[in-house]
Each structure stands twice: as C-alpha cells, then as structure tokens.
Design an enzyme around this catalytic site. Structure first.
Site, PDB file in Angstrom:
ATOM      1  N   LYS A  20      31.993  37.865  40.784  1.00 15.28           N
ATOM      2  CA  LYS A  20      32.778  38.850  41.544  1.00 15.28           C
ATOM      3  C   LYS A  20      31.905  39.967  42.107  1.00 15.28           C
ATOM      4  O   LYS A  20      30.778  40.189  41.667  1.00 15.28           O
ATOM      5  CB  LYS A  20      33.904  39.418  40.672  1.00 15.28           C
ATOM      6  N   ARG A  77      37.230  33.433  32.092  1.00 15.88           N
ATOM      7  CA  ARG A  77      37.416  32.549  33.257  1.00 15.88           C
ATOM      8  C   ARG A  77      36.125  32.537  34.066  1.00 15.88           C
ATOM      9  O   ARG A  77      35.658  33.598  34.479  1.00 15.88           O
ATOM     10  CB  ARG A  77      38.587  33.099  34.089  1.00 15.88           C
TER      11      ARG A  77
HETATM   12  C1  9MG Z   1      42.935  33.545  40.254  1.00  9.82           C
HETATM   13  N1  9MG Z   1      42.067  34.581  39.745  1.00  9.82           N
HETATM   14  C2  9MG Z   1      40.997  35.144  40.377  1.00  9.82           C
HETATM   15  N2  9MG Z   1      40.448  36.080  39.609  1.00  9.82           N
HETATM   16  C3  9MG Z   1      41.172  36.106  38.462  1.00  9.82           C
HETATM   17  C4  9MG Z   1      41.105  36.870  37.289  1.00  9.82           C
HETATM   18  O1  9MG Z   1      40.202  37.830  37.117  1.00  9.82           O
HETATM   19  N3  9MG Z   1      42.012  36.636  36.321  1.00  9.82           N
HETATM   20  C5  9MG Z   1      42.969  35.681  36.482  1.00  9.82           C
HETATM   21  N4  9MG Z   1      43.841  35.490  35.479  1.00  9.82           N
HETATM   22  N5  9MG Z   1      43.079  34.929  37.582  1.00  9.82           N
HETATM   23  C6  9MG Z   1      42.193  35.150  38.544  1.00  9.82           C
END
Ligand code: 9MG
Length: 287
Positions: free
Chosen positions: A230, A264
């Site tokens: 990010k 994630r």
């Molecule tokens: C779909 N998506 C993109 N960034 C995300 C994040 O930080 N958390 C979650 N739950 N979904 C995300």
C-alpha cells in the site's frame, strides 16, 4: 480475548491461536498491485488463478481473498452482475480443488449469497455490510464477516480524510458495526474487525492507527490487517508498488506482535515466514 474455538466460517473453523495469512487474488483488469494478470477479456483466467491459489496454499496461506472490483481511487466501477461473473467461477474452482477458507471481497449482497452456496467461508466487506441487503445476506450465509473501517467511498476517500482521534473513532465505528451484526443474528464467533489502512486515511492517520493496533486487538474480536504494497509503505520508503515487500513484512511483523490475528497480503510465503518468527519468539516468552 479472541474466541478459543477460532473463527466460524460456515462449516469450517479457522484456528486463530496463531496469526494467519490471507492471500490476495484480484480478479480485476486494473489492480494497483498485480496488474490484472488473473483477468482476461470479461472474466477470470482460471488456470492462472488456480496456479496462484495453489502456490499461496503451499506458501502457508490459511485464507484466500477473492475480489472482483478494485477499491483503488479512480478504479472503473463494475456492475453487480459483472462482479459476480468474475468472482463466482473462482470461488467454485478453488472450493472444488483446495482445502482452504475462501473469502470474498465484496459489498454485493447477491454475490455474498452465491459465494456462500459455492463454498466460500468468509465475507470481506470494506463497507461493513452497509449496502442494502448485505447484513441479511451475511447473516443467512452462516459465514464469517470481516468488518472494515472506511471514511467515505473509494472514489473520493483520500481527498480530505479527517479525524480528531483516529484510533478511538475507528474502534468506535467497528464496535458499533459489530453490535449491529450481533443484533441482526451474526454471532461474535463469526466476526473479524479491520481498521482499513489507506481507506480514507492520511499517512499520519495510518501510522497512528498502527500504533493503536494493540488497543484494537484488546477489544476482544480478531483483527485483520491489510497493508501489503500500500501507499503508506511507498510514502515512507519511496519505493514503487513492486518494491514494497520489506516494508510490508516489517508492518506484518509489528501487527502480529500487537496481537493481530490475520494479515492480508500479496506475498504469502514471505509473510508466513515473518509471522512464524514472531510466533517462535513470543512462544518462548511464555515458557
Ligand atoms: C479489499 N481490501 C483492500 N485492502 C483491504 C484491507 O486493508 N482490508 C480488507 N479487509 N480488505 C481490503
């Protein structure tokens, strides 16, 4: 304390006794981070998706997050049916072949219902079930739900994000959404909360929220964190999107140490190694 039985994901339980990794599968032509390589024409490239999914499972992923609509500011919107056409075949193909929890990254109630019928285990909704019909669809599905905080909507959320105390406001929002879910019939052992890094937040907000992760984890619900590749990493390191692995691993390590349950990421194997090291050190500390 996070539930000892783990997260209820339909017929499956996701063991959260140690931090788990969620691998990202973007079935979009315009993903900011993986350039649409899993998408061709109007739909998913199932051969590539399955190869990527198998590699993520082998790398240690416990969950695969399948998304058909980009939440990047400026991304082209897709219709509900287009999103279903992208995601449903992927859920079906993975469920038929791999033993793993499948998450659907969606705010679309119809997709939630279809994905549940096809074998998904988790609904990852960046809008926290605020779209029409989403709360009921999630309740009926029996799946786990990730409630994420976002200030505004993806198209405009980065224009003027504002908070007095970002950690308090994000925590209050997530607790309020969790209470709405519980009142609607979604039990606590199906809920995960997520501060939503980069969703209506400046770099200063993201860093403050990161420092507040321990507080968020103490709320008693499992916490999911997504920071992989990010812009907050780009802003600190000056690296372009494909050179942000080291920054992402540093944040994943800090998140796990702060008590986060699910990370994630695009880079599953590397992230699993980082989390194993955190677990090894922390286990030693309790002996
Ligand atoms: C779909 N998506 C993109 N960034 C995300 C994040 O930080 N958390 C979650 N739950 N979904 C995300």
């Amino acid at each position: 304390m996070v539930t000892a039985q783990g997260l209820r994901c339909g017929a499956r339980r996701l063991d959260l006794s140690a931090p788990r990794v969620m691998g990202i599968l973007n079935i979009t032509p315009d993903s900011f981070s993986d350039g649409g390589s899993l998408f061709a024409g109007a739909g998913p490239r199932l051969d590539r998706v399955l190869r990527r999914a198998e590699a993520m499972l082998a790398g240690g992923a416990a969950v695969l997050d399948v998304g058909g609509e980009s939440t990047r500011p400026g991304a082209a919107p897709v219709s509900e049916q287009e999103e279903i056409d992208r995601v449903a075949p992927v859920v079906a193909a993975i469920a038929a072949r791999l033993d793993i929890v499948i998450s659907v990254d969606t705010s679309n109630a119809q997709l939630m219902r279809e994905a549940a019928a096809l074998g998904a285990g988790l609904i990852n909704d960046v809008r926290s079930l605020r779209r029409e019909g989403a709360l009921e669809a999630a309740r009926d599905s029996g799946l786990a739900v990730c409630l994420m905080h976002m200030q505004g909507e993806p198209g405009t959320m980065q224009q003027t994000p504002f908070y007095t105390d970002v950690t308090v406001e994000v925590s209050d929002y997530l607790l309020a959404r969790a209470a709405v879910c519980e009142r609607a019939g979604i039990a606590r052992d199906r809920l995960v909360i997520d501060p939503g890094f980069g969703f209506g937040k400046t770099l200063a907000h993201n860093l403050a929220l990161f420092r507040g992760l321990r507080e968020l984890a103490a709320l008693g619900l499992p916490v999911l964190v997504g920071v992989s590749r990010k812009s907050m990493i780009g802003q600190v390191t000056g690296r372009p999107v494909h050179r942000r692995l080291a920054g992402g691993l540093a944040l994943a390590t800090l998140a796990a140490d702060a008590g986060v349950s699910i990370v994630r990421t695009h880079d599953v194997a590397a992230c699993c190694d980082a989390l194993k090291m955190v677990a090894a050190v922390n286990e030693g500390a309790t002996r």
